[in-house]
Design a protein around this motif. Structure first.
Motif, PDB file in Angstrom:
ATOM      1  N   TRP A  47      16.588 -22.169 -33.207  1.00 27.72           N
ATOM      2  CA  TRP A  47      16.721 -22.380 -31.770  1.00 27.72           C
ATOM      3  C   TRP A  47      17.490 -23.675 -31.488  1.00 27.72           C
ATOM      4  N   GLY A  48      17.193 -24.720 -32.244  1.00 25.21           N
ATOM      5  CA  GLY A  48      17.938 -25.970 -32.087  1.00 25.21           C
ATOM      6  C   GLY A  48      19.418 -25.794 -32.405  1.00 25.21           C
ATOM      7  N   MET A  49      19.724 -25.002 -33.425  1.00 24.72           N
ATOM      8  CA  MET A  49      21.124 -24.752 -33.770  1.00 24.72           C
ATOM      9  C   MET A  49      21.818 -23.963 -32.668  1.00 24.72           C
ATOM     10  N   ASN A  50      21.117 -22.987 -32.079  1.00 20.25           N
ATOM     11  CA  ASN A  50      21.698 -22.252 -30.947  1.00 20.25           C
ATOM     12  C   ASN A  50      22.022 -23.193 -29.796  1.00 20.25           C
ATOM     13  N   LEU A  51      21.089 -24.087 -29.480  1.00 16.18           N
ATOM     14  CA  LEU A  51      21.324 -25.043 -28.394  1.00 16.18           C
ATOM     15  C   LEU A  51      22.490 -25.969 -28.723  1.00 16.18           C
ATOM     16  N   ARG A  52      22.578 -26.384 -29.964  1.00 12.78           N
ATOM     17  CA  ARG A  52      23.679 -27.259 -30.404  1.00 12.78           C
ATOM     18  C   ARG A  52      25.026 -26.561 -30.252  1.00 12.78           C
ATOM     19  N   LEU A  53      25.108 -25.316 -30.715  1.00 16.57           N
ATOM     20  CA  LEU A  53      26.375 -24.582 -30.618  1.00 16.57           C
ATOM     21  C   LEU A  53      26.752 -24.311 -29.171  1.00 16.57           C
ATOM     22  N   LEU A  54      25.774 -23.988 -28.346  1.00 17.49           N
ATOM     23  CA  LEU A  54      26.070 -23.785 -26.927  1.00 17.49           C
ATOM     24  C   LEU A  54      26.559 -25.078 -26.276  1.00 17.49           C
ATOM     25  N   SER A  55      25.944 -26.196 -26.614  1.00 11.26           N
ATOM     26  CA  SER A  55      26.372 -27.486 -26.061  1.00 11.26           C
ATOM     27  C   SER A  55      27.781 -27.843 -26.517  1.00 11.26           C
ATOM     28  N   ARG A  56      28.090 -27.585 -27.783  1.00  7.83           N
ATOM     29  CA  ARG A  56      29.441 -27.875 -28.302  1.00  7.83           C
ATOM     30  C   ARG A  56      30.491 -26.988 -27.664  1.00  7.83           C
ATOM     31  N   ALA A  57      30.075 -25.779 -27.248  1.00  8.42           N
ATOM     32  CA  ALA A  57      31.010 -24.875 -26.581  1.00  8.42           C
ATOM     33  C   ALA A  57      31.200 -25.234 -25.108  1.00  8.42           C
ATOM     34  N   GLY A  58      30.497 -26.247 -24.648  1.00  2.00           N
ATOM     35  CA  GLY A  58      30.656 -26.700 -23.275  1.00  2.00           C
ATOM     36  C   GLY A  58      29.668 -26.084 -22.295  1.00  2.00           C
ATOM     37  N   VAL A  59      28.703 -25.351 -22.786  1.00  2.86           N
ATOM     38  CA  VAL A  59      27.701 -24.732 -21.917  1.00  2.86           C
ATOM     39  C   VAL A  59      26.627 -25.764 -21.592  1.00  2.86           C
ATOM     40  N   LYS A  60      26.331 -25.925 -20.311  1.00  2.26           N
ATOM     41  CA  LYS A  60      25.242 -26.819 -19.917  1.00  2.26           C
ATOM     42  C   LYS A  60      23.938 -26.022 -20.048  1.00  2.26           C
ATOM     43  N   VAL A  61      23.188 -26.349 -21.086  1.00  4.61           N
ATOM     44  CA  VAL A  61      22.064 -25.520 -21.511  1.00  4.61           C
ATOM     45  C   VAL A  61      20.925 -25.527 -20.498  1.00  4.61           C
TER      46      VAL A  61
END
Length: 197
Positions: free
Chosen positions: A20-34
């Motif tokens: 779950w942390g990795m998903n949040l990290r990848l979404l944040s790196r893609a520019g998604v405001k989680v």
């Protein structure tokens, strides 16, 4: 190598937390405001409890998972060093108690916001309300829990083991008989699932 079901459940749950942390990290790196996407701001917490930095969310999840993994690893190593089954069960039970305590402690320590939101999501899923809006975080958490369904059967067996350890006279023969039947049912479902896959 000694690796009982109780620690398998813990390490699988912690692996899910790291995922779950990795998903949040990848979404944040893609520019998604989680936080706005998951609608975490709509969860029942006060404004002062939330640290509103999007990039800090995955870091806090990783930090919490790392601390809990350290506790679980120490418990597992202590169990592996012991040869007495009663001591192994006591260490395992103590490990579970410490991890649950770390998750529910009401102090503002160790990723307080993430812990509070996690427990709030669990409470919203277990006791839903028809008047509350359904946030995307609720749906994602329910999906994660559904993905971990096989782990809950093992967790039930671990609970039976702890019950038998704590109250041996009260649950002695009855618990072992029901545990054996449940084990057979769980194994049947697992075998059936593997055949379908």
């Amino acid at each position: 190598m000694y690796f009982p079901a109780a620690f398998q459940v813990l390490f699988l749950a912690l692996l899910a937390a790291f995922g779950w942390g990795m998903n949040l990290r990848l979404l944040s790196r893609a520019g998604v405001k989680v936080r706005p996407v998951l609608q975490l701001a709509q969860l029942p917490t006060t404004h002062a409890d939330i640290d509103w930095v999007d990039d800090g969310l995955y870091g806090n999840v990783f930090r919490l998972a790392a601390v809990l993994s350290g506790i679980a690893s120490i418990g597992w190593i202590l169990c592996a060093m012991s040869r007495d089954p009663a001591i192994q069960t006591a260490i395992t039970l103590l490990t579970y108690i410490v991890i649950i305590f770390v998750l529910v402690v009401p102090r503002r320590i160790l990723c307080y916001t993430v812990r509070r939101q996690f427990l709030g999501l669990l409470a919203r899923i277990v006791k839903p309300s028809m008047t509350d809006p359904v946030c995307l975080a609720d749906v994602v958490m329910a999906d994660i829990l559904t993905s971990c369904a096989r782990m809950f059967a093992d967790l039930f067996l671990v609970g039976c083991q702890f019950g038998k350890f704590i109250w041996p006279k009260r649950f002695g023969a009855d618990l072992s008989a029901s545990q054996g039947g449940l084990s057979a049912l769980v194994q049947f479902v697992r075998d059936r699932h593997e055949q379908d896959a």
